[in-house]
Design a protein around this motif. Structure first.
Motif, PDB file in Angstrom:
ATOM      1  N   CYS A  79      -0.927   3.713  42.162  1.00  0.00           N
ATOM      2  CA  CYS A  79      -0.147   3.526  40.933  1.00  0.00           C
ATOM      3  C   CYS A  79       1.286   3.109  41.257  1.00  0.00           C
ATOM      4  CB  CYS A  79      -0.164   4.804  40.112  1.00  0.00           C
ATOM      5  SG  CYS A  79       0.653   4.652  38.512  1.00  0.00           S
ATOM      6  N   VAL A  80       1.890   3.769  42.235  1.00  0.00           N
ATOM      7  CA  VAL A  80       3.275   3.464  42.611  1.00  0.00           C
ATOM      8  C   VAL A  80       3.375   2.053  43.179  1.00  0.00           C
ATOM      9  CG1 VAL A  80       5.190   4.108  44.126  1.00  0.00           C
ATOM     10  CG2 VAL A  80       3.819   5.887  43.032  1.00  0.00           C
ATOM     11  N   ILE A  81       2.495   1.738  44.122  1.00  0.00           N
ATOM     12  CA  ILE A  81       2.532   0.414  44.764  1.00  0.00           C
ATOM     13  C   ILE A  81       2.141  -0.664  43.765  1.00  0.00           C
ATOM     14  CG2 ILE A  81       1.585  -1.002  46.631  1.00  0.00           C
ATOM     15  CD1 ILE A  81       1.043   1.689  48.121  1.00  0.00           C
ATOM     16  N   GLY A  82       1.112  -0.400  42.969  1.00  0.00           N
ATOM     17  CA  GLY A  82       0.662  -1.377  41.980  1.00  0.00           C
ATOM     18  C   GLY A  82       1.729  -1.700  40.962  1.00  0.00           C
ATOM     19  N   ASN A  83       2.455  -0.691  40.518  1.00  0.00           N
ATOM     20  CA  ASN A  83       3.515  -0.952  39.542  1.00  0.00           C
ATOM     21  C   ASN A  83       4.666  -1.735  40.146  1.00  0.00           C
ATOM     22  OD1 ASN A  83       2.992   0.038  36.800  1.00  0.00           O
ATOM     23  ND2 ASN A  83       2.645   2.010  37.800  1.00  0.00           N
TER      24      ASN A  83
END
Length: 232
Positions: free
Chosen positions: A84-88
Motif C-alpha cells: 500500500c505504501v509503495i503503491g501509493n
C-alpha cells in the motif's frame, strides 16, 4: 468458456522514460525497466521501507515510477507487506492505475494479488489496496503479456482468498472460470489446485468456480486436483 486470445500489444501503448510525469487520466502505458534504488551505504541487498534511509529514498519525489516498480519486484516481506505504501508512492508520481511494469508487464493490481501471499505479505493490507485500485478504475481483466495471467490467476496462484473475493466482486459473472493460456488454458481453480492452494480452492468453489471444467490439453495431474478437493 472458450480459449482466450493471448494478449497482444495494445495500439497506442507508450513506453515511458524514468522521469516522465503523467496525469491519472492518461492512456495506459508501459514504464521502462530500472533497478531498485538503494541507499549508497546500505548494508543489505533488499529494500526495507521501515529503514530510515530506505524510507527517505521511497518518499523522495526524484525516485521514479520504474524504480518503484523495481522495488515491488523484490520478493521479501519487507516489501510485500508495504504494498500500500509503495503503491501509493507510484500513484503519486502520476502512474496510471492500469499502467504496467516494463519488465514483468504487471499492473499494480497484479502486484497487489501477489502481495497477500502467506508467509511473505499481508492479505488484509493487499486486499485494502486492491479495493482502492479498483475504485480508481483498475481493470480486473487486464492480462500480463508475459504470463497471460489476470489478477484472479495471480491471487489463485499465490493462495490469497481475500484477493480472489475482491477481484471477483469487481468482475462480471462467469469470470471466475476465465482461462489462462500459460497454464494450458486452465482456470484459476486449476491453478490453485495444481499448487495445492487449499484456501484458494475453497474460496473459488464458494464463489461459483466450476469443478467440472475440463481442459483436454491441461498437463497437471488430475490426482492433484482431486486431492485438493478431498481435503476440504
Amino acid at each position: 468458456m472458450t480459449k482466450e486470445d493471448v494478449s497482444e500489444p495494445v495500439e497506442g501503448d507508450v513506453v515511458l522514460g524514468c522521469r516522465s510525469r503523467l496525469s491519472s487520466h492518461h492512456r495506459p502505458v508501459i514504464h521502462q525497466v530500472a533497478s531498485a534504488p538503494m541507499p549508497s551505504d546500505c548494508e543489505f541487498s533488499f529494500f526495507d521501507p521501515s529503514e530510515p534511509k530506505c524510507r527517505e529514498v521511497l518518499l523522495d519525489p526524484r525516485t521514479t515510477i520504474p524504480e518503484l516498480f523495481a522495488i515491488l519486484r523484490q520478493w521479501v516481506p519487507q516489501v510485500q507487506k508495504n504494498i500500500c505504501v509503495i503503491g501509493n508512492e507510484i500513484l503519486k508520481r502520476g502512474c496510471g492505475v492500469n499502467d504496467r511494469d516494463g519488465l514483468t508487464d504487471m499492473s499494480l493490481l497484479h502486484y497487489c494479488c501477489k502481495a497477500g501471499a502467506p508467509g511473505i505479505g499481508d492479505a488484509e493490507t493487499a486486499a485494502s489496496f486492491a479495493r482502492q485500485l479498483l475504485a480508481l478504475g483498475a481493470d480486473p481483466n487486464l492480462r500480463s503479456r508475459w504470463t497471460n495471467m489476470r489478477a484472479l490467476h495471480y491471487a489463485a496462484y499465490f493462495d490469497v482468498p481475500q484477493l480472489i473475493q475482491v477481484v471477483l466482486q469487481a468482475s462480471q459473472p462467469g469470470e471466475v472460470d476465465a482461462t489462462c493460456s500459460d497454464f494450458d488454458f486452465g482456470t484459476a481453480l486449476h491453478i490453485a489446485a495444481s499448487n495445492l492452494c487449499i484456501s484458494a480452492v475453497k474460496c473459488l468453489l464458494e464463489l461459483g468456480a466450476n469443478p467440472a471444467f475440463r481442459v483436454s490439453d491441461y498437463t497437471v495431474s488430475s490426482n492433484i486436483f482431486d486431492y485438493s478437493l478431498s481435503t476440504m
